[in-house]
Design a protein around this motif. Sequence first.
Motif, PDB file in Angstrom:
ATOM      1  N   ASN A  42       1.319  -1.459  -0.095  1.00 13.73           N
ATOM      2  CA  ASN A  42      -0.408  -0.313   0.024  1.00 13.73           C
ATOM      3  C   ASN A  42       1.254   1.185   0.031  1.00 13.73           C
ATOM      4  OD1 ASN A  42      -1.327  -2.366   1.633  1.00 13.73           O
ATOM      5  ND2 ASN A  42      -2.956  -1.333   0.689  1.00 13.73           N
ATOM      6  N   ASP A  43       1.889   1.089   0.955  1.00 17.11           N
ATOM      7  CA  ASP A  43       2.473   2.182   0.670  1.00 17.11           C
ATOM      8  C   ASP A  43       3.199   2.156  -0.600  1.00 17.11           C
ATOM      9  OD1 ASP A  43       2.614   2.802   3.374  1.00 17.11           O
ATOM     10  OD2 ASP A  43       4.917   2.400   3.831  1.00 17.11           O
ATOM     11  N   ASP A  44       4.094   1.481  -1.344  1.00 18.61           N
ATOM     12  CA  ASP A  44       4.177   1.613  -2.773  1.00 18.61           C
ATOM     13  C   ASP A  44       3.168   2.254  -3.600  1.00 18.61           C
ATOM     14  OD1 ASP A  44       6.891   0.776  -1.844  1.00 18.61           O
ATOM     15  OD2 ASP A  44       6.583  -0.834  -2.848  1.00 18.61           O
ATOM     16  N   VAL A  45       2.057   1.902  -3.490  1.00 18.68           N
ATOM     17  CA  VAL A  45       0.602   2.617  -4.298  1.00 18.68           C
ATOM     18  C   VAL A  45       0.640   3.512  -3.807  1.00 18.68           C
ATOM     19  CG1 VAL A  45      -1.828   2.332  -5.159  1.00 18.68           C
ATOM     20  CG2 VAL A  45      -0.042  -0.267  -5.001  1.00 18.68           C
ATOM     21  N   VAL A  46       0.081   4.252  -2.999  1.00 16.51           N
ATOM     22  CA  VAL A  46       0.227   5.118  -2.298  1.00 16.51           C
ATOM     23  C   VAL A  46       1.115   6.313  -2.940  1.00 16.51           C
ATOM     24  CG1 VAL A  46      -0.072   6.747  -0.860  1.00 16.51           C
ATOM     25  CG2 VAL A  46      -1.303   4.854  -0.793  1.00 16.51           C
ATOM     26  N   SER A  47       2.817   5.621  -2.876  1.00 20.58           N
ATOM     27  CA  SER A  47       3.814   7.086  -3.409  1.00 20.58           C
ATOM     28  C   SER A  47       3.527   7.415  -4.577  1.00 20.58           C
ATOM     29  CB  SER A  47       4.868   6.215  -2.541  1.00 20.58           C
ATOM     30  OG  SER A  47       5.080   5.271  -3.322  1.00 20.58           O
ATOM     31  N   SER A  48       3.237   5.968  -5.198  1.00 20.51           N
ATOM     32  CA  SER A  48       3.049   6.199  -7.007  1.00 20.51           C
ATOM     33  C   SER A  48       2.343   6.519  -7.738  1.00 20.51           C
ATOM     34  CB  SER A  48       3.294   5.068  -7.583  1.00 20.51           C
ATOM     35  OG  SER A  48       4.776   4.257  -7.219  1.00 20.51           O
ATOM     36  N   VAL A  49       0.765   6.804  -6.749  1.00 18.33           N
ATOM     37  CA  VAL A  49      -0.091   7.260  -7.631  1.00 18.33           C
ATOM     38  C   VAL A  49       0.131   8.397  -7.379  1.00 18.33           C
ATOM     39  CG1 VAL A  49      -2.814   7.965  -7.008  1.00 18.33           C
ATOM     40  CG2 VAL A  49      -2.008   5.545  -7.060  1.00 18.33           C
ATOM     41  N   GLU A  50       0.752   9.079  -5.910  1.00 18.81           N
ATOM     42  CA  GLU A  50       0.627  10.637  -5.570  1.00 18.81           C
ATOM     43  C   GLU A  50       2.090  11.189  -6.603  1.00 18.81           C
ATOM     44  OE1 GLU A  50       0.153  10.700  -1.356  1.00 18.81           O
ATOM     45  OE2 GLU A  50       1.884  10.384  -1.738  1.00 18.81           O
ATOM     46  N   ALA A  51       2.814  10.257  -7.614  1.00 20.56           N
ATOM     47  CA  ALA A  51       3.832  11.573  -7.725  1.00 20.56           C
ATOM     48  C   ALA A  51       3.053  11.273  -9.734  1.00 20.56           C
ATOM     49  CB  ALA A  51       4.703  10.186  -7.649  1.00 20.56           C
ATOM     50  N   PHE A 257       9.156  -5.847  -2.666  1.00 22.31           N
ATOM     51  CA  PHE A 257       9.097  -5.207  -2.162  1.00 22.31           C
ATOM     52  C   PHE A 257       9.288  -6.510  -0.667  1.00 22.31           C
ATOM     53  CE2 PHE A 257       4.191  -6.096  -1.856  1.00 22.31           C
ATOM     54  CZ  PHE A 257       4.277  -7.308  -0.958  1.00 22.31           C
ATOM     55  N   GLN A 258       8.684  -7.773  -1.615  1.00 20.74           N
ATOM     56  CA  GLN A 258       9.465  -9.280  -1.186  1.00 20.74           C
ATOM     57  C   GLN A 258      11.349  -9.170  -1.446  1.00 20.74           C
ATOM     58  OE1 GLN A 258       7.060 -10.996  -3.086  1.00 20.74           O
ATOM     59  NE2 GLN A 258       5.295 -11.654  -1.900  1.00 20.74           N
ATOM     60  N   ALA A 260      12.888  -6.416  -0.647  1.00 22.51           N
ATOM     61  CA  ALA A 260      13.814  -5.489  -0.105  1.00 22.51           C
ATOM     62  C   ALA A 260      13.342  -6.370   1.410  1.00 22.51           C
ATOM     63  CB  ALA A 260      12.827  -4.413   0.400  1.00 22.51           C
ATOM     64  N   ILE A 261      12.629  -7.176   1.462  1.00 20.81           N
ATOM     65  CA  ILE A 261      12.923  -8.255   3.036  1.00 20.81           C
ATOM     66  C   ILE A 261      13.741  -9.766   2.856  1.00 20.81           C
ATOM     67  CG2 ILE A 261      11.332  -6.532   4.044  1.00 20.81           C
ATOM     68  CD1 ILE A 261       9.308  -9.520   3.638  1.00 20.81           C
ATOM     69  N   GLY A 262      13.942 -10.187   1.555  1.00 23.33           N
ATOM     70  CA  GLY A 262      15.119 -11.213   1.975  1.00 23.33           C
ATOM     71  C   GLY A 262      14.628 -12.016   0.872  1.00 23.33           C
ATOM     72  N   CYS A 263      13.663 -12.195  -0.102  1.00 26.43           N
ATOM     73  CA  CYS A 263      12.834 -13.235  -1.035  1.00 26.43           C
ATOM     74  C   CYS A 263      14.506 -13.234  -2.114  1.00 26.43           C
ATOM     75  CB  CYS A 263      12.069 -12.503  -1.876  1.00 26.43           C
ATOM     76  SG  CYS A 263      10.847 -13.143  -0.751  1.00 26.43           S
ATOM     77  N   ALA A 264      14.508 -13.891  -3.262  1.00 32.56           N
ATOM     78  CA  ALA A 264      15.893 -14.480  -4.235  1.00 32.56           C
ATOM     79  C   ALA A 264      15.013 -13.354  -5.111  1.00 32.56           C
ATOM     80  CB  ALA A 264      15.774 -15.715  -4.896  1.00 32.56           C
ATOM     81  N   GLY A 265      14.094 -12.600  -5.693  1.00 35.60           N
ATOM     82  CA  GLY A 265      13.878 -12.470  -7.008  1.00 35.60           C
ATOM     83  C   GLY A 265      13.212 -13.308  -7.963  1.00 35.60           C
ATOM     84  N   GLY A 266      12.592 -12.751  -9.283  1.00 35.20           N
ATOM     85  CA  GLY A 266      12.073 -13.267 -10.066  1.00 35.20           C
ATOM     86  C   GLY A 266      11.157 -12.606 -11.299  1.00 35.20           C
ATOM     87  N   ALA A 267       9.927 -12.039 -11.805  1.00 34.08           N
ATOM     88  CA  ALA A 267       9.599 -11.745 -12.488  1.00 34.08           C
ATOM     89  C   ALA A 267       9.234 -10.606 -11.879  1.00 34.08           C
ATOM     90  CB  ALA A 267       8.562 -11.998 -13.568  1.00 34.08           C
ATOM     91  N   ILE A 268       9.565  -9.143 -11.572  1.00 34.65           N
ATOM     92  CA  ILE A 268       8.881  -7.930 -10.801  1.00 34.65           C
ATOM     93  C   ILE A 268       7.997  -7.317 -11.275  1.00 34.65           C
ATOM     94  CG2 ILE A 268       9.653  -6.578  -9.385  1.00 34.65           C
ATOM     95  CD1 ILE A 268      10.501  -9.322  -8.022  1.00 34.65           C
ATOM     96  N   LEU A 269       6.977  -7.204 -10.266  1.00 33.21           N
ATOM     97  CA  LEU A 269       5.589  -6.601 -11.232  1.00 33.21           C
ATOM     98  C   LEU A 269       6.489  -5.270 -10.633  1.00 33.21           C
ATOM     99  CD1 LEU A 269       3.028  -5.893 -11.489  1.00 33.21           C
ATOM    100  CD2 LEU A 269       2.233  -6.162  -9.608  1.00 33.21           C
ATOM    101  N   ASP A 270       6.336  -4.116 -12.053  1.00 31.99           N
ATOM    102  CA  ASP A 270       6.634  -2.623 -11.297  1.00 31.99           C
ATOM    103  C   ASP A 270       5.327  -2.200 -11.091  1.00 31.99           C
ATOM    104  OD1 ASP A 270       7.813  -0.514 -11.994  1.00 31.99           O
ATOM    105  OD2 ASP A 270       8.204  -0.334 -13.785  1.00 31.99           O
ATOM    106  N   VAL A 271       4.979  -1.938  -9.308  1.00 33.86           N
ATOM    107  CA  VAL A 271       4.016  -1.036  -9.162  1.00 33.86           C
ATOM    108  C   VAL A 271       4.081   0.159  -9.703  1.00 33.86           C
ATOM    109  CG1 VAL A 271       3.209  -0.604  -6.535  1.00 33.86           C
ATOM    110  CG2 VAL A 271       4.225  -2.477  -7.337  1.00 33.86           C
ATOM    111  N   ASP A 272       5.279   1.450  -9.941  1.00 28.98           N
ATOM    112  CA  ASP A 272       4.965   2.008 -10.297  1.00 28.98           C
ATOM    113  C   ASP A 272       4.231   2.160 -12.021  1.00 28.98           C
ATOM    114  OD1 ASP A 272       6.504   3.848  -8.218  1.00 28.98           O
ATOM    115  OD2 ASP A 272       8.498   4.088  -9.453  1.00 28.98           O
TER     116      ASP A 272
END
Length: 809
Positions: A42-51, A257-258, A260-272
């Motif tokens: 939600n933090d990522d969505v809110v900041s991206s929508v505001e920008a 954000f996953q 950022a807390i320790g996951c290895a990665g993958g195909a990543i959704l661009d929340v922006d």
Amino acid sequence: MPTTLGLVAMVASAMLSGDELDESQGASLTLLTSYHQGYRWNDDVVSSVEARFRHEASADRQLLVEYVDALRLARPLAHEALLQRLTASTLNESGSLIIADDPAMAFYLEYRDELPWPRKVVALGLNDDRFREQAQALGVKLLKSYPVMAQSLNMLVETFGSPVPLMLLAEDSEHAFNVVDDMVEVIGSVADVTLVDVVTGWTPEEVIERLSRSPPGTRLYMQGGQDSGWSEGAGSTAHRLEALAAQGYPVFCHFEFQMAIGCAGGAILDVDFLAHAAVELALTPAFDLVPASSSVMAQRHLIDARWYRLFEGHDNLPFQWIGVRGRLEQVAREYRQALYGVSVVAVGSLLGVGALLVARNRSRRLRRKLMVDQRFGLPTRLALVSDYRGSRCEEVEWLFVLVSPELRSYRRRFGSGSLEGLLRISIDVFKAHLPKGWRLYLGGEEQLIGMVPAQAHGPDVESQLDSYLALVGQFQQRDSARVLRWHASVVVVPGHSTDLSNCLASLEEGVQRLESEGWVRPVLRVTAAGPYHETQLRWLCRQVSLLIENPGNQWRLVAQPKMAPSSRTLVGAEVLIRWCHPDAGNIPPPEFLPVILMLGLAERFDRWVIGRTLDWLMELRGAAWLGTVSVNVHLSTLVADDFPDFMVTELARRRLPPRCLALELVEHEHVDDVERVQRQMRRLHERGIGVALDDFGSGYTAFNLLQRLPLAAIKLDYSLLHAARRFDQARQAYAALVGLCHRMELTVVAEGVETVEDASWLITLGVQEGQGYFFAPPMELEDLVAVYGEKPAGPMPTTVLRQVGTRRC
């Protein structure tokens, strides 16, 4: 189902032609989300929508963000609190609404008939099938991200081979169950992935125990997690992921954000990108024409560098390493440990020396691999800095950075995935035509860095680089690719350098200057600072900051005459600025004017120039021969609330008529709030002060402004006339543009008049005013008075004009 890329393209075109919304009451856009601040999705969505809202909407539009505080409160209490706030807020039925997740959608559906909700509603992040069905039945537009999950799973198949047994890790919550249902459905659609287990409310110990009973090669994949990044310490998702990583178990994902807390990665959704698409869709007047649902694809494939061993032999996969510096430090520590161990156990032993060499070579190979971006096959900036340090710096003679302004704009609008496609095309062309000995590095998502070794260039690297950029542009056109304008900041590496960091910092400042200038020149040469010296840009910033308080004799005004092409008589002049520094000598305007803009001093500077110009005109009272004198003003100056009153006051104080001075708006490429500019220009027009649009044709917003602003004149950019000399099509376009301005009853000023042929052609077009070196160069104010003030009417002899100009320090 259409992808969001196609959707955004359609929306963008509709926004240009649609009607304005009626937003006289309430918020233009409302964002409804849940879990209150601190939950990463939600933090990522809110900041991206505001920008994105700030970028898309005019200053008078409002954004309202409201939270369903379901993380801390029971659902009835959370709903009651939000209902009270929304009842007292400024919901606008003519506005738009974005719903960011299931709990927010549950609230919307429950209170659908109790609040004056906006008619246009967009939803993203929905996982409950019931909510999706009800929302679509109500006309809500859905943005879905299922393809991202499938892309991430297919990446695992490409990496580890088929089949891939998968264990899904999920939280123990109602929201998590909905997410798991979606993920199970997606897993079932990927033929080479088999779901072997779902662990809810998982612990590291339980996961490891279940893995021991699972098929060999089982991979771990994590659902979002209600507390992902929200809580810390023992028991948090980050703590549990770290415990698994310590045992050698990577957990894959599809959210940044996953990672950022320790996951290895993958195909990543661009929340922006997702949030930006939601804003554009919510604001478009063509909302009813948009499909009921659209899908968002992954924009990037990211892998944490600490799991590099899993991906050895898969260099063909288009992923990007994350956390490379940390991994390289770990490799260096491992190498030092190996060195210490070998020294202790096998001092003097050939076997020990051999083991040491093996460890060293392995460390070097790993460093090289991690410092190559697999998506484009280019080494990164880190590789450049690492390879050329110490004495090896002497091998580098020039560095340059390549930047495309269109690429930056394209990323903001269409996301990282589309950016990669465009960048890959350009990189292929750059590599195919790279001069012998030159090397390219990836400097960032929107930059390339070039290295030119000693003896690997011609006598003029700047000209060679300019030709290189032109050649790349020609091949882009020939290959029918999207043509991107590329600009370069270039620097000479000082002798005896031991680190390229200062040079790279200077290049970045050069890029900032190119952007501040409006990308008017293809190549800008900058000067590298020594290790204990400030860069040229920082020196200019310091000097301008001091000088703005008291310009003294360093800044002075000069003027370039404006002539009537048919009679070659003076009809006015444009005031320009020159800087004579006591130590540095003459500093060209392209060097310091962008700095004034960067420092936010444009308004103070413009008002100083206006004041000095009016002082000069007061001294020349009664000089009807001079016509109207024009002064450049920046956008921030023009839109200042008190600017029209400032102009009236300054003119009245000197008893000068308003017609003696005109304003030329520069920097119009950055006009976002056209209505505000329009209001200010009308206020100036009512006070008898005309405004012209300077450098028309050099940017992308000029035609839009031409249709909407109450302009008195148009100054056609010199580049248009230069092109008209060479190309028939450009000549026809120039003539058509002049005709359009005449039909709009605008005075046309032609910039860049350099030859008698230019002047003669402009006469046939009926251009009223011309400015350029054919008529007269910029000259000192006293020279302008001496040449034109006391002379009889008629054309000025060329021999006289050759003797004037601006002086040097």
